[in-house]
Design an enzyme around this catalytic site. Structure first.
Site, PDB file in Angstrom:
ATOM      1  N   LYS A 166     -46.188  21.288 -44.546  1.00 45.79           N
ATOM      2  CA  LYS A 166     -45.922  22.260 -43.479  1.00 45.79           C
ATOM      3  C   LYS A 166     -46.424  21.762 -42.129  1.00 45.79           C
ATOM      4  O   LYS A 166     -45.706  21.836 -41.131  1.00 45.79           O
ATOM      5  CB  LYS A 166     -46.591  23.606 -43.808  1.00 45.79           C
ATOM      6  CG  LYS A 166     -46.046  24.326 -45.013  1.00 45.79           C
ATOM      7  CD  LYS A 166     -46.555  25.761 -45.106  1.00 45.79           C
ATOM      8  CE  LYS A 166     -48.050  25.833 -45.302  1.00 45.79           C
ATOM      9  NZ  LYS A 166     -48.523  25.239 -46.553  1.00 45.79           N
ATOM     10  N   GLU A 192     -57.962  27.601 -39.233  1.00 48.36           N
ATOM     11  CA  GLU A 192     -57.849  26.179 -39.555  1.00 48.36           C
ATOM     12  C   GLU A 192     -59.185  25.628 -40.059  1.00 48.36           C
ATOM     13  O   GLU A 192     -60.244  26.010 -39.574  1.00 48.36           O
ATOM     14  CB  GLU A 192     -57.430  25.390 -38.307  1.00 48.36           C
ATOM     15  CG  GLU A 192     -55.982  25.572 -37.904  1.00 48.36           C
ATOM     16  CD  GLU A 192     -55.022  24.791 -38.779  1.00 48.36           C
ATOM     17  OE1 GLU A 192     -55.134  23.551 -38.828  1.00 48.36           O
ATOM     18  OE2 GLU A 192     -54.170  25.416 -39.423  1.00 48.36           O
ATOM     19  N   ARG A 193     -59.105  24.726 -41.019  1.00 47.70           N
ATOM     20  CA  ARG A 193     -60.304  23.978 -41.392  1.00 47.70           C
ATOM     21  C   ARG A 193     -60.645  23.028 -40.253  1.00 47.70           C
ATOM     22  O   ARG A 193     -59.753  22.513 -39.572  1.00 47.70           O
ATOM     23  CB  ARG A 193     -60.058  23.195 -42.685  1.00 47.70           C
ATOM     24  CG  ARG A 193     -59.720  24.073 -43.880  1.00 47.70           C
ATOM     25  CD  ARG A 193     -59.365  23.227 -45.098  1.00 47.70           C
ATOM     26  NE  ARG A 193     -58.938  24.061 -46.211  1.00 47.70           N
ATOM     27  CZ  ARG A 193     -57.676  24.447 -46.422  1.00 47.70           C
ATOM     28  NH1 ARG A 193     -56.737  24.075 -45.569  1.00 47.70           N
ATOM     29  NH2 ARG A 193     -57.373  25.199 -47.454  1.00 47.70           N
TER      30      ARG A 193
END
Length: 465
Positions: A166, A192-193
């Site tokens: 993705k 988000e990481r």
């Protein structure tokens, strides 16, 4: 801090004190009730904390969500009313920057040259100023442009689990908008990481796309209030670029499912009774509140691409269904495709567009797309028979369809520019007209004698012959 600085310049007023702290939820005893969504602040040991009002408990107490980590907060701390909801600073030099939910820099560069502030809870543009979806927005990605074309000024969803591509696909879209259409991109990193955000930022710089991109990050380790509002903060910048700078904007959100998760977390913390499958009862209205602001006007345009995580690959999940109802194009990324080495791992049979008709696409595009989809569908039906009995047991007509479908499947693979340094393959962009010519030739049997491997990871078929 943008909101704090702007509120201090007006002179904040003491509104009450902190009465209770339950993780990211704070109960504030007030001498007067602030409006819902009002931004409040407190300062302790030279640290400033912002809160957003979510509930009125009674005539003297409100429940608010902290927009920072809560370490260091204590009962009895004075709370001040900023006089407004959360605002972010806006300026033309926001492009090329990496910002947080408050519009503060995360890239080590100086703060934005503030030319004003915008409310993150701004209303959608008036209906009479909105314009509908336009024609096809070419991306140069063969399988997308052919079978599930992006709609200019529309909304597209990329559905799939972890590791199916993705983010890479999103980066390629941003690259296409910057190079093919000379537009700008706003990227909202929702939950988000840290590793993902860091890698994405550097890859966008290496790909040369960053000068035309604004990235707004709310990381996974931050308060659910941040993850819940980071999408609105990024969307506020997209609206600024649309309304003030009159830009064609690609608004990218990765991942909108984490926005839903943050809303569910906040709903539980506020004590609401969960609804279907444990989601918050306000799920539909929260998704609609964001989606209805993503629209185009006569001043400028916003085209949206949203990555959507699908829990347990269940497309009937309430969160997925709520998001799906707002989209014009649906791109399903399949782990099965990825397992076969088919990249981008788009499932050509499940993916599609609401505007996939002759009037929008034209007779030629529609006919070729249906022919390709028909060949791939028939091959999918025959795969089990081929596995058990062999292709020799099929009729001559079916064998011909299978051979062409396998070549089409490989032809629709493509190396991407944004990961060329990792794959060692030069990224390729293919015009839609070239894709249509090649697929028409496959359907007519002009490449029946060509080996399958000659079709894999190519641009146009001119490179394979």
């Amino acid at each position: 801090m943008s909101t704090v600085e702007s509120s201090q310049s007006r002179g904040d007023t003491l509104i009450g004190t902190i009465a209770e702290i339950h993780g990211p939820v704070v109960v504030i005893a007030c001498n007067r009730l602030p409006p819902l969504h009002q931004a409040l602040r407190t300062s302790l040991d030279h640290e400033t904390y912002l809160f957003e009002v979510h509930q009125h408990l009674d005539e003297y107490h409100v429940r608010a969500i902290t927009l920072h980590r809560t370490a260091g907060l204590q009962r009895g701390a004075p709370v001040y009313d900023t006089g407004a909801p959360l605002h972010v600073p806006v300026a033309p030099d926001c492009l090329g920057r990496l910002l947080n939910i408050f519009g503060e820099p995360l890239d080590g560069a100086p703060p934005l040259t503030k030319q004003g502030f915008r409310n993150v809870h701004g209303r959608p543009a008036p209906l009479q100023e909105a314009i509908g979806a336009g024609g096809i927005l070419e991306t140069g990605i063969k399988v997308i442009d052919l079978l599930c074309p992006f709609i200019k000024w529309g909304k597209t969803g990329l559905f799939g689990g972890a590791g199916v591509g993705k983010t890479v696909l999103i980066m390629e879209f941003m690259h296409a908008i910057a190079t093919l259409h000379k537009g700008v991109s706003v990227f909202a990193g929702v939950g988000e990481r840290i590793r993902e955000g860091h890698e994405l930022w550097h890859e966008m710089q290496e790909a040369g796309v960053m000068p035309q991109t604004l990235m707004v990050f709310g990381q996974m380790d931050e308060s659910p209030g941040v993850r819940f509002r980071i999408g609105l903060s990024a969307l506020t910048y997209a609206e600024y670029l649309r309304d003030t700078l009159h830009k064609e904007v690609l608004f990218v959100m990765d991942n909108i499912f984490r926005f839903v998760q943050a809303g569910s977390e906040i709903s539980s913390l506020l004590g609401r009774m969960p609804a279907t499958v444990g989601y918050q009862p306000t799920l539909l209205s929260e998704v609609a509140e964001m989606q209805d602001r993503i629209l185009s006007t006569h001043q400028g345009a916003i085209t949206s691409v949203q990555a959507v995580y699908v829990p347990a690959d269940d497309m009937t999940d309430p969160a997925v269904s709520a998001i799906l109802s707002h989209l014009d194009t649906t791109v399903i990324l399949s782990r099965t495709q990825a397992g076969k080495g088919i990249y981008p791992a788009v499932d050509p049979l499940q993916s599609g567009s609401k505007l996939m008709d002759r009037r929008t696409l034209g007779d030629r595009h529609y006919t070729i797309a249906e022919g390709v989809r028909g060949h791939l569908a028939r091959y999918d039906e025959l795969e089990d028979i081929i596995t058990m009995l062999g292709i020799e047991e099929l009729s001559l007509k079916d064998r011909r369809i299978v051979v062409r479908a396998r070549k089409l499947q490989r032809y629709l693979t493509q190396p991407f520019r944004v990961i060329a340094s990792h794959t060692g393959m030069q990224g390729l962009s293919v015009p839609l007209e070239q894709t249509l010519d090649d697929c028409e030739a496959f359907l007519l049997g002009r490449y029946d004698d060509l080996p399958e491997e000659r079709c894999y990871m190519r641009g146009s078929m001119a490179q394979a012959t």
